[in-house]
Design a protein around this motif. Structure first.
Motif, PDB file in Angstrom:
ATOM      1  N   HIS A 192       0.836  -1.204   0.000  1.00  0.00           N
ATOM      2  CA  HIS A 192       0.000   0.000   0.000  1.00  0.00           C
ATOM      3  C   HIS A 192       0.872   1.257   0.000  1.00  0.00           C
ATOM      4  O   HIS A 192       1.842   1.347   0.763  1.00  0.00           O
ATOM      5  N   CYS A 193       0.540   2.204  -0.832  1.00  0.00           N
ATOM      6  CA  CYS A 193       1.219   3.498  -0.835  1.00  0.00           C
ATOM      7  C   CYS A 193       0.342   4.493  -1.593  1.00  0.00           C
ATOM      8  O   CYS A 193      -0.627   4.083  -2.235  1.00  0.00           O
ATOM      9  N   THR A 194       0.671   5.760  -1.450  1.00  0.00           N
ATOM     10  CA  THR A 194      -0.080   6.761  -2.221  1.00  0.00           C
ATOM     11  C   THR A 194       0.904   7.578  -3.037  1.00  0.00           C
ATOM     12  O   THR A 194       1.999   7.910  -2.569  1.00  0.00           O
ATOM     13  N   LEU A 195       0.493   7.876  -4.257  1.00  0.00           N
ATOM     14  CA  LEU A 195       1.263   8.820  -5.068  1.00  0.00           C
ATOM     15  C   LEU A 195       0.772  10.198  -4.608  1.00  0.00           C
ATOM     16  O   LEU A 195      -0.432  10.481  -4.679  1.00  0.00           O
ATOM     17  N   THR A 196       1.704  10.980  -4.096  1.00  0.00           N
ATOM     18  CA  THR A 196       1.326  12.188  -3.351  1.00  0.00           C
ATOM     19  C   THR A 196       2.060  13.417  -3.865  1.00  0.00           C
ATOM     20  O   THR A 196       3.255  13.343  -4.168  1.00  0.00           O
ATOM     21  N   VAL A 197       1.341  14.539  -3.935  1.00  0.00           N
ATOM     22  CA  VAL A 197       2.015  15.819  -4.191  1.00  0.00           C
ATOM     23  C   VAL A 197       2.550  16.288  -2.841  1.00  0.00           C
ATOM     24  O   VAL A 197       1.794  16.350  -1.867  1.00  0.00           O
ATOM     25  N   ALA A 198       3.849  16.585  -2.779  1.00  0.00           N
ATOM     26  CA  ALA A 198       4.426  17.056  -1.512  1.00  0.00           C
ATOM     27  C   ALA A 198       5.242  18.323  -1.759  1.00  0.00           C
ATOM     28  O   ALA A 198       5.805  18.513  -2.847  1.00  0.00           O
ATOM     29  N   ILE A 199       5.270  19.163  -0.740  1.00  0.00           N
ATOM     30  CA  ILE A 199       5.981  20.450  -0.842  1.00  0.00           C
ATOM     31  C   ILE A 199       6.891  20.626   0.371  1.00  0.00           C
ATOM     32  O   ILE A 199       6.684  19.978   1.396  1.00  0.00           O
ATOM     33  N   PRO A 200       7.886  21.507   0.263  1.00  0.00           N
ATOM     34  CA  PRO A 200       8.741  21.752   1.428  1.00  0.00           C
ATOM     35  C   PRO A 200       7.911  22.307   2.590  1.00  0.00           C
ATOM     36  O   PRO A 200       6.975  23.082   2.372  1.00  0.00           O
ATOM     37  N   ARG A 201       8.270  21.875   3.808  1.00  0.00           N
ATOM     38  CA  ARG A 201       7.542  22.321   5.006  1.00  0.00           C
ATOM     39  C   ARG A 201       7.443  23.849   5.076  1.00  0.00           C
ATOM     40  O   ARG A 201       6.435  24.410   5.480  1.00  0.00           O
ATOM     41  N   GLU A 202       8.529  24.526   4.638  1.00  0.00           N
ATOM     42  CA  GLU A 202       8.578  25.994   4.735  1.00  0.00           C
ATOM     43  C   GLU A 202       7.834  26.692   3.609  1.00  0.00           C
ATOM     44  O   GLU A 202       7.729  27.917   3.590  1.00  0.00           O
ATOM     45  N   SER A 203       7.340  25.934   2.639  1.00  0.00           N
ATOM     46  CA  SER A 203       6.725  26.547   1.457  1.00  0.00           C
ATOM     47  C   SER A 203       5.474  27.342   1.828  1.00  0.00           C
ATOM     48  O   SER A 203       4.742  26.990   2.751  1.00  0.00           O
ATOM     49  N   SER A 204       5.235  28.412   1.053  1.00  0.00           N
ATOM     50  CA  SER A 204       4.032  29.225   1.311  1.00  0.00           C
ATOM     51  C   SER A 204       2.820  28.647   0.577  1.00  0.00           C
ATOM     52  O   SER A 204       1.707  29.128   0.740  1.00  0.00           O
ATOM     53  N   ILE A 205       3.057  27.617  -0.225  1.00  0.00           N
ATOM     54  CA  ILE A 205       1.965  27.012  -1.007  1.00  0.00           C
ATOM     55  C   ILE A 205       0.977  26.309  -0.085  1.00  0.00           C
ATOM     56  O   ILE A 205       1.371  25.556   0.813  1.00  0.00           O
ATOM     57  N   GLU A 206      -0.319  26.588  -0.317  1.00  0.00           N
ATOM     58  CA  GLU A 206      -1.347  25.985   0.553  1.00  0.00           C
ATOM     59  C   GLU A 206      -2.272  25.039  -0.171  1.00  0.00           C
ATOM     60  O   GLU A 206      -2.975  24.246   0.446  1.00  0.00           O
ATOM     61  N   ASN A 207      -2.312  25.143  -1.505  1.00  0.00           N
ATOM     62  CA  ASN A 207      -3.165  24.226  -2.270  1.00  0.00           C
ATOM     63  C   ASN A 207      -2.550  23.995  -3.642  1.00  0.00           C
ATOM     64  O   ASN A 207      -1.640  24.733  -4.060  1.00  0.00           O
ATOM     65  N   ILE A 208      -3.045  22.973  -4.337  1.00  0.00           N
ATOM     66  CA  ILE A 208      -2.393  22.602  -5.600  1.00  0.00           C
ATOM     67  C   ILE A 208      -2.581  23.667  -6.687  1.00  0.00           C
ATOM     68  O   ILE A 208      -1.755  23.769  -7.584  1.00  0.00           O
ATOM     69  N   GLN A 209      -3.630  24.492  -6.582  1.00  0.00           N
ATOM     70  CA  GLN A 209      -3.825  25.557  -7.575  1.00  0.00           C
ATOM     71  C   GLN A 209      -2.619  26.507  -7.578  1.00  0.00           C
ATOM     72  O   GLN A 209      -2.230  27.027  -8.633  1.00  0.00           O
ATOM     73  N   GLN A 210      -2.031  26.672  -6.401  1.00  0.00           N
ATOM     74  CA  GLN A 210      -0.886  27.590  -6.309  1.00  0.00           C
ATOM     75  C   GLN A 210       0.387  27.012  -6.924  1.00  0.00           C
ATOM     76  O   GLN A 210       1.411  27.677  -6.978  1.00  0.00           O
ATOM     77  N   LEU A 211       0.281  25.789  -7.423  1.00  0.00           N
ATOM     78  CA  LEU A 211       1.454  25.203  -8.100  1.00  0.00           C
ATOM     79  C   LEU A 211       1.474  25.575  -9.589  1.00  0.00           C
ATOM     80  O   LEU A 211       2.414  25.222 -10.303  1.00  0.00           O
ATOM     81  N   ALA A 212       0.460  26.280 -10.054  1.00  0.00           N
ATOM     82  CA  ALA A 212       0.388  26.674 -11.467  1.00  0.00           C
ATOM     83  C   ALA A 212       1.671  27.399 -11.870  1.00  0.00           C
ATOM     84  O   ALA A 212       2.145  28.286 -11.156  1.00  0.00           O
ATOM     85  N   GLY A 213       2.255  26.952 -12.985  1.00  0.00           N
ATOM     86  CA  GLY A 213       3.463  27.585 -13.500  1.00  0.00           C
ATOM     87  C   GLY A 213       4.742  27.114 -12.810  1.00  0.00           C
ATOM     88  O   GLY A 213       5.846  27.507 -13.194  1.00  0.00           O
ATOM     89  N   ARG A 214       4.601  26.262 -11.796  1.00  0.00           N
ATOM     90  CA  ARG A 214       5.790  25.818 -11.044  1.00  0.00           C
ATOM     91  C   ARG A 214       6.343  24.499 -11.607  1.00  0.00           C
ATOM     92  O   ARG A 214       5.668  23.787 -12.329  1.00  0.00           O
ATOM     93  N   LYS A 215       7.566  24.184 -11.156  1.00  0.00           N
ATOM     94  CA  LYS A 215       8.200  22.922 -11.552  1.00  0.00           C
ATOM     95  C   LYS A 215       7.841  21.817 -10.558  1.00  0.00           C
ATOM     96  O   LYS A 215       7.942  22.013  -9.338  1.00  0.00           O
ATOM     97  N   ILE A 216       7.473  20.665 -11.104  1.00  0.00           N
ATOM     98  CA  ILE A 216       7.122  19.512 -10.269  1.00  0.00           C
ATOM     99  C   ILE A 216       8.029  18.355 -10.687  1.00  0.00           C
ATOM    100  O   ILE A 216       8.026  17.959 -11.857  1.00  0.00           O
ATOM    101  N   ALA A 217       8.789  17.811  -9.743  1.00  0.00           N
ATOM    102  CA  ALA A 217       9.671  16.680 -10.064  1.00  0.00           C
ATOM    103  C   ALA A 217       8.979  15.365  -9.719  1.00  0.00           C
ATOM    104  O   ALA A 217       8.328  15.258  -8.674  1.00  0.00           O
ATOM    105  N   THR A 218       9.106  14.390 -10.616  1.00  0.00           N
ATOM    106  CA  THR A 218       8.460  13.101 -10.366  1.00  0.00           C
ATOM    107  C   THR A 218       9.071  11.985 -11.211  1.00  0.00           C
ATOM    108  O   THR A 218       9.665  12.243 -12.252  1.00  0.00           O
ATOM    109  N   SER A 219       8.880  10.744 -10.741  1.00  0.00           N
ATOM    110  CA  SER A 219       9.212   9.578 -11.576  1.00  0.00           C
ATOM    111  C   SER A 219       7.940   9.069 -12.239  1.00  0.00           C
ATOM    112  O   SER A 219       7.967   8.027 -12.890  1.00  0.00           O
ATOM    113  N   TYR A 220       6.849   9.759 -12.006  1.00  0.00           N
ATOM    114  CA  TYR A 220       5.552   9.351 -12.567  1.00  0.00           C
ATOM    115  C   TYR A 220       4.978  10.470 -13.445  1.00  0.00           C
ATOM    116  O   TYR A 220       3.930  11.047 -13.135  1.00  0.00           O
TER     117      TYR A 220
END
Ligand code: AMP
Length: 297
Positions: A101-129
């Motif tokens: 069991h596992c979840t594919l999850t969007v994760a951000i740095p603890r210190e990030s000001s981002i509060e929801n996924i909409q705020q990731l618009a235009g940002r870089k997302i690193a993944t193996s998926y």
């Protein structure tokens, strides 16, 4: 047996691909073993024949399993749902196996000001998926820049490579270690038994696949129930019967004392502790709990 060094197997053999070495390997081998399938030692081998079932097990990289199954190189595979979704191969999902069991999850740095996924618009997302991630953000109408990384995705925010990651999480310890926090679940995953679509229609293979499915279900059902025997006040049998809805009905046996009966029930593992508490409240005594080896519903 003739042919142990080649894949020229008798036609009535079913071929199953499993992960050679990794997180799913031990649980998969344990499942096969508990299902009564005796396969020979596998270290250093590409495949092993099962001694007591017309089955050959292939040991491969798990990333390759969906493709092998969809191409019909093997009839069956055991692999994480995450890879079935990511590789987009056409396979039949026969049975979730309740481990890995596992979840594919969007994760951000603890210190990030981002509060929801909409705020990731235009940002870089690193993944193996990248495929699953692209589909997820497209469905949410969020335009992101996906960077495909093959390993150690969780270090990319600290390196300044990405603002967020999409990665597999089970305990969350790897996120914590890298000062990341989960923001949103993309996919819930567990190991699956998958099949080549033509194999489940094949008149020789289909009965063998059905027989394997029955065995796996027997093992999984057994794991999800515990067998309980107890002494209970006769007057509380209706309440106990209502509590234990897992299987058809408890077995109630008389004792020398008419005010007490012996009750045998199978209770679902998920609700086990709650049921035990309730049984104690209902006056049950001498509650004996045993694991179930196989359970055919
Ligand atoms: P691995 O052996 O690390 O390649 O992982 C094999 C499979 O285990 C993955 O494809 C997932 O289906 C499953 N898995 C369960 N928990 C995790 C996790 N925390 N990280 C990676 N894979 C996981």
């Amino acid at each position: 047996m003739k042919g142990t060094n080649t894949l020229q197997l008798p036609k009535e053999h079913v071929k199953l691909a499993i992960q050679k070495e990794g997180r799913l390997t031990e649980s998969t081998l344990e499942l096969l073993h508990t299902a009564g399938l005796h396969i020979e030692a596998y270290k250093q081998r590409l495949f092993s024949s099962c001694r007591n079932f017309p089955l050959t097990v292939l040991f491969v990289r798990d990333d390759d399993i969906p493709e092998y199954v969809s191409e019909g190189v093997v009839d069956l595979g055991i692999v994480g749902k995450n890879l079935v979704v990511e590789t987009q191969q056409v396979v039949e999902e026969l049975l979730p196996l309740n481990y890995g069991h596992c979840t594919l999850t969007v994760a951000i740095p603890r210190e990030s000001s981002i509060e929801n996924i909409q705020q990731l618009a235009g940002r870089k997302i690193a993944t193996s998926y990248p495929i699953t991630t692209k589909k997820f953000f497209e469905e949410q109408n969020i335009d992101v820049d996906i960077i495909t990384i093959s390993g150690s995705v969780e270090v990319t925010p600290a390196l300044g490579v990405a603002s967020a990651i999409v990665d597999l999480v089970s305990t969350g310890s790897s996120l914590k270690l890298n000062d990341l926090v989960p923001l949103k679940t993309v996919l819930q995953s567990q190991s699956l038994l998958i099949a080549h679509p033509a194999s489940v229609q094949d008149e020789t293979k289909a009965p063998l696949i059905d027989s394997l499915l029955m065995r796996f279900r027997g093992v999984m059902n057994a794991r999800s129930f515990k067998y309980i025997m107890m002494n209970a006040p006769t007057k509380n049998v209706p309440a106990i019967t209502e509590l234990c809805t897992g299987l058809r009905s408890p077995t109630v046996l008389p004792t020398a004392d008419p005010e007490w009966v012996a009750v045998h029930i199978a209770v679902p593992e998920d609700d086990f502790w709650n049921i035990i508490e309730q049984l104690r409240i209902l006056g049950s005594q001498g509650i004996l709990v045993t694991p179930i080896e196989k359970l055919f519903l």
